[in-house]
Design an enzyme around this catalytic site. Structure first.
Site, PDB file in Angstrom:
ATOM      1  N   ASP A  46      -9.555   4.028   2.767  1.00  0.00           N
ATOM      2  CA  ASP A  46      -9.867   2.971   3.740  1.00  0.00           C
ATOM      3  C   ASP A  46     -10.730   4.543   4.310  1.00  0.00           C
ATOM      4  O   ASP A  46     -11.943   3.743   5.390  1.00  0.00           O
ATOM      5  CB  ASP A  46      -8.504   2.968   4.305  1.00  0.00           C
ATOM      6  CG  ASP A  46      -8.083   1.698   3.637  1.00  0.00           C
ATOM      7  OD1 ASP A  46      -8.723   0.890   3.409  1.00  0.00           O
ATOM      8  OD2 ASP A  46      -7.091   1.270   3.624  1.00  0.00           O
ATOM      9  N   LYS A  78       0.620  -0.805   0.220  1.00  0.00           N
ATOM     10  CA  LYS A  78       0.182  -0.294   0.040  1.00  0.00           C
ATOM     11  C   LYS A  78       0.640   1.260  -0.213  1.00  0.00           C
ATOM     12  O   LYS A  78       0.606   2.438  -0.452  1.00  0.00           O
ATOM     13  CB  LYS A  78      -0.694   0.045   1.139  1.00  0.00           C
ATOM     14  CG  LYS A  78      -1.885  -1.281   1.647  1.00  0.00           C
ATOM     15  CD  LYS A  78      -2.998  -0.925   2.338  1.00  0.00           C
ATOM     16  CE  LYS A  78      -3.849  -0.576   2.051  1.00  0.00           C
ATOM     17  NZ  LYS A  78      -4.847   0.085   3.288  1.00  0.00           N
TER      18      LYS A  78
END
Length: 276
Positions: free
Chosen positions: A106, A69
Site C-alpha cells: 500500500d 489485512k
C-alpha cells in the site's frame, strides 16, 4: 501449453465492490499471459482454512483486503519488515516450499501514485498533513518517512488512535486535534486524506479547507468518487491534486509481477479497465 495455469485473487468480505479483478485480468490479457484472477468472499472464521487450501488448488498468491489485512499476519510463515511496521498485509505469495509470504504494498502504491501525479513534489519541501489514523494511514506514514518528509502533522477524529501512531513512529509525527485540522493546511506542502470521509455512501469531510494554498499537493485515497469534495476544493485553491485510483493500480504491480512473472505498466488503459 503444459503445467498448471497460475491462479490468484483477492480475499475480503464483502468483495463484490473490488476493482482488483478488472485490473489484473486487464494485465493478463494485455501481456498474453496464462492465468486467472478472481474475487473471493471469505468470512473471518474461514480465512485460515481457505489459505491452506488455495495453494493446493493452483493459486500462487492473493491480495488481502478488509477485514483480513491484520489477521493474515498471524497466519503467514514469513512477513516483510514493512508489513510488520504497518501492522497489516495486502499481498500474499504462496511459495513452492509451502510457506506463505506476506507483504504490504500500500505504501509503495501511494508513493508511486504521488510521484506519477505530482512529479515535481519534493519530500523535503515541508510538512505533510495526514488525515486519519487507520491502516491506510500507517502505510502512508511509513512511505512518507522513508521518502524523507521532515514532519507529519497527523489528525484523527479519535485523538488516541493518532497518539498511538505517533508513539509507534517517533518524533517526526505531531498530533493535531481534529477540530484544529483545518488550521494546519496552510503550512503543509502535502495533504493526504486516508479516511473514508467523502466516499460515496459515507459522511462528508467537514474540515474547513480555506487554508489550502496554491502549490500544495493534495491527494485523497478515496476514489469513489474520483473527484472528492476535498480535491474539488483543492483544485479551486490552485493546488496540485492527485486522485486515489492510482494508488490502487500501483499497489497491484508487485503482486502481479511475483505471481505471473511480468512487471505490468500502469497507464491510461489500466485506469480505464479499473473504472469499467
Amino acid at each position: 501449453m503444459t503445467g498448471k495455469i497460475p491462479l490468484a485473487g483477492v480475499i475480503g468480505s464483502p468483495i463484490s465492490h473490488s476493482k482488483s479483478p478488472q485490473i489484473h485480468q486487464h494485465w493478463l490479457k494485455t501481456y498474453g499471459l496464462p492465468g486467472h484472477y478472481i474475487p473471493m468472499d471469505v468470512a473471518p472464521q474461514n480465512l485460515k482454512a481457505v489459505l491452506k487450501t488455495l495453494p493446493q488448488a493452483g493459486f500462487v498468491g492473493a491480495n488481502i483486503t478488509l477485514p483480513h489485512k491484520e489477521a493474515v499476519l498471524e497466519l503467514a510463515d514469513l512477513v516483510t519488515d514493512r508489513a510488520t511496521l504497518i501492522g497489516a498485509a495486502n499481498t500474499l505469495i504462496f511459495r513452492k516450499d509451502g510457506k506463505i509470504h506476506a507483504d504490504n504494498t500500500d505504501g509503495y502504491g501511494f508513493l508511486e501514485n504521488l510521484k506519477a501525479g505530482a512529479p515535481n513534489w519534493q519530500p523535503e519541501a515541508g510538512p505533510a498533513t495526514v488525515l486519519g489514523a487507520g491502516g491506510s494511514a500507517r502505510a502512508v506514514i511509513t512511505s512518507l518517512l522513508d521518502a524523507g518528509v521532515p514532519e507529519i502533522l497527523l489528525s484523527n477524529r479519535t485523538r488516541i488512535r493518532a497518539e498511538k501512531l505517533a508513539d509507534d513512529f517517533g518524533q517526526r509525527i505531531t498530533v493535531i486535534d481534529w477540530v484544529q485540522a483545518g488550521n494546519i493546511l496552510e503550512e503543509s506542502a502535502l495533504v493526504v486524506n486516508t479516511t473514508s470521509l467523502g466516499m460515496i455512501g459515507k459522511s462528508a469531510m467537514r474540515i474547513p479547507l480555506d487554508g489550502l494554498r496554491a502549490g500544495t499537493v493534495v491527494t485523497d485515497l478515496v476514489y469513489a468518487p474520483l473527484k472528492t469534495d476535498l480535491l474539488a476544493a483543492a483544485d479551486a485553491a490552485g493546488c496540485l491534486t492527485v486522485d486515489g485510483l492510482g494508488m490502487l493500480l500501483h499497489q497491484a504491480v508487485p503482486g502481479f509481477e511475483r505471481w505471473f512473472g511480468k512487471r505490468p505498466t500502469v497507464d491510461s488503459a489500466t485506469r480505464t479497465a479499473a473504472l469499467r
